[in-house]
Design an enzyme around this catalytic site. Structure first.
Site, PDB file in Angstrom:
ATOM      1  CG  MET A 234      -7.740   8.013   2.336  1.00  0.00           C
ATOM      2  SD  MET A 234      -6.852   7.996   3.900  1.00  0.00           S
ATOM      3  CE  MET A 234      -6.261   6.294   3.920  1.00  0.00           C
TER       4      MET A 234
ATOM      5  CG  HIS B  29      -9.328   1.019  -0.310  1.00  0.00           C
ATOM      6  ND1 HIS B  29      -8.743   0.742   0.911  1.00  0.00           N
ATOM      7  CD2 HIS B  29     -10.659   1.117  -0.065  1.00  0.00           C
ATOM      8  CE1 HIS B  29      -9.665   0.675   1.844  1.00  0.00           C
ATOM      9  NE2 HIS B  29     -10.839   0.909   1.285  1.00  0.00           N
TER      10      HIS B  29
ATOM     11  CB  SER C 172      -0.910   0.010   1.231  1.00  0.00           C
ATOM     12  OG  SER C 172      -1.524   1.277   1.331  1.00  0.00           O
TER      13      SER C 172
ATOM     14  CG  ASP D 258      -5.027   2.964   0.903  1.00  0.00           C
ATOM     15  OD1 ASP D 258      -6.056   2.266   0.921  1.00  0.00           O
ATOM     16  OD2 ASP D 258      -3.910   2.539   1.236  1.00  0.00           O
TER      17      ASP D 258
ATOM     18  CG  MET E   5     -11.817  -1.924   5.301  1.00  0.00           C
ATOM     19  SD  MET E   5     -10.258  -1.623   4.433  1.00  0.00           S
ATOM     20  CE  MET E   5      -9.333  -0.675   5.648  1.00  0.00           C
TER      21      MET E   5
ATOM     22  CG  HIS F 141      -4.183  -1.229  -1.439  1.00  0.00           C
ATOM     23  ND1 HIS F 141      -5.354  -1.895  -1.756  1.00  0.00           N
ATOM     24  CD2 HIS F 141      -4.498  -0.388  -0.421  1.00  0.00           C
ATOM     25  CE1 HIS F 141      -6.317  -1.473  -0.963  1.00  0.00           C
ATOM     26  NE2 HIS F 141      -5.841  -0.556  -0.143  1.00  0.00           N
TER      27      HIS F 141
ATOM     28  CG  MET G  12     -11.163   4.390   2.200  1.00  0.00           C
ATOM     29  SD  MET G  12      -9.558   4.218   2.997  1.00  0.00           S
ATOM     30  CE  MET G  12      -8.508   4.156   1.558  1.00  0.00           C
TER      31      MET G  12
ATOM     32  CG  ASP H 194      -6.363  -2.201   3.428  1.00  0.00           C
ATOM     33  OD1 ASP H 194      -5.256  -1.974   3.944  1.00  0.00           O
ATOM     34  OD2 ASP H 194      -6.992  -1.370   2.730  1.00  0.00           O
TER      35      ASP H 194
END
Ligand code: DX5
Ligand code: ZN
Length: 227
Positions: free
Chosen positions: A35, A64, A6, A33, A135, A31, A66, A173
């Site tokens: 956000m 991913h 990640s 992330d 998660m 990965h 979020m 994760d």
């Protein structure tokens, strides 16, 4: 078994170099992330950064999201080079349409469930999914402790997949290391996101190898039917 470093745990001052480091270290997926400062109390990067990275590494991009309004981001991330987009089950009523939209763009789709949510939140969508993300921390930050109470959800996800003849991957994760990953593998996880546990190591190649071995030795096998 998929190992997915990640990038959240990488040095944000040199993201391309960090992505290349993950690739050289033998990571299978990168990965990413994303956000938005609303769905989670932190902000990372957007499609332009992913596009820049896409030109630098060949790894499979596991994005991913979020984000509270992923509907406005799906197309930009697919255009930027996402191979898979994960949305959150916490978006409730929006989920079916989001899944459909990702699939309609020929991109793989995943659904994530946060620690407080029951795994049944994902059940209505299972036959649509390429991946179910359990998660194991509350999302927003790297370096948190693994929440063991999430383990039974992996087992349930695996049982559903087996009993219904489905093909989604089961990813974990949050706080995933060579110490915590074996239990996830025993329950049936087959994709392992790890940030601090990989990027935080000087020798990332050795860390990827160690994590991979820890899960290969503990993979949950399907018992052949007797007779
Ligand atoms: C957390 C992110 C994770 C994070 C994991 O919100 O979804 O992908 O990078 O980091 P570690 O492995 O450090 O817990
Ligand atoms: Zn993540």
């Amino acid at each position: 078994m998929i190992i997915a470093p990640s990038l959240l745990a990488g040095d944000f001052g040199k993201l391309s170099a960090e992505a290349k480091r993950a690739e050289r270290a033998g990571g299978d997926w990168l990965h990413l992330d994303v956000m938005d400062g609303h769905f989670v109390p932190n902000i990372t990067f957007g499609p332009d950064v992913v596009k820049t990275l896409r030109a630098q590494v060949k790894m499979f991009f596991d994005v991913h999201l979020m984000c509270s309004r992923p509907e406005i981001l799906l197309e930009p991330f697919v255009d930027a080079g996402a191979d898979q987009i994960i949305i959150h089950s916490e978006l409730d009523d929006k989920v079916p349409e989001l899944i459909w939209k990702v699939k309609s763009m020929d991109c793989r789709v995943g659904l994530a469930i946060n620690p407080p949510a029951v795994v049944e939140a994902a059940e209505p969508h299972l036959d649509q999914l390429d991946l179910l993300l359990v998660m194991t921390v509350n999302p927003g930050f790297g370096g948190q402790s693994f929440i063991r109470e999430c383990l039974p959800k992996i087992q349930q996800a695996w049982d559903w997949r087996q009993n219904r003849g489905l093909g989604y991957r089961i990813e974990v994760d949050g706080g995933v290391t060579a110490k915590t990953a074996p239990d996830c593998a025993k329950m049936g996880a087959d994709a392992f996101v790890s940030g601090t546990g990989l990027f935080g190591k000087r020798n990332m190649k050795a860390a990827v190898k160690k994590l991979r071995e820890s899960v290969e030795q503990n993979r949950r096998l399907t018992l052949a039917a007797a007779g």
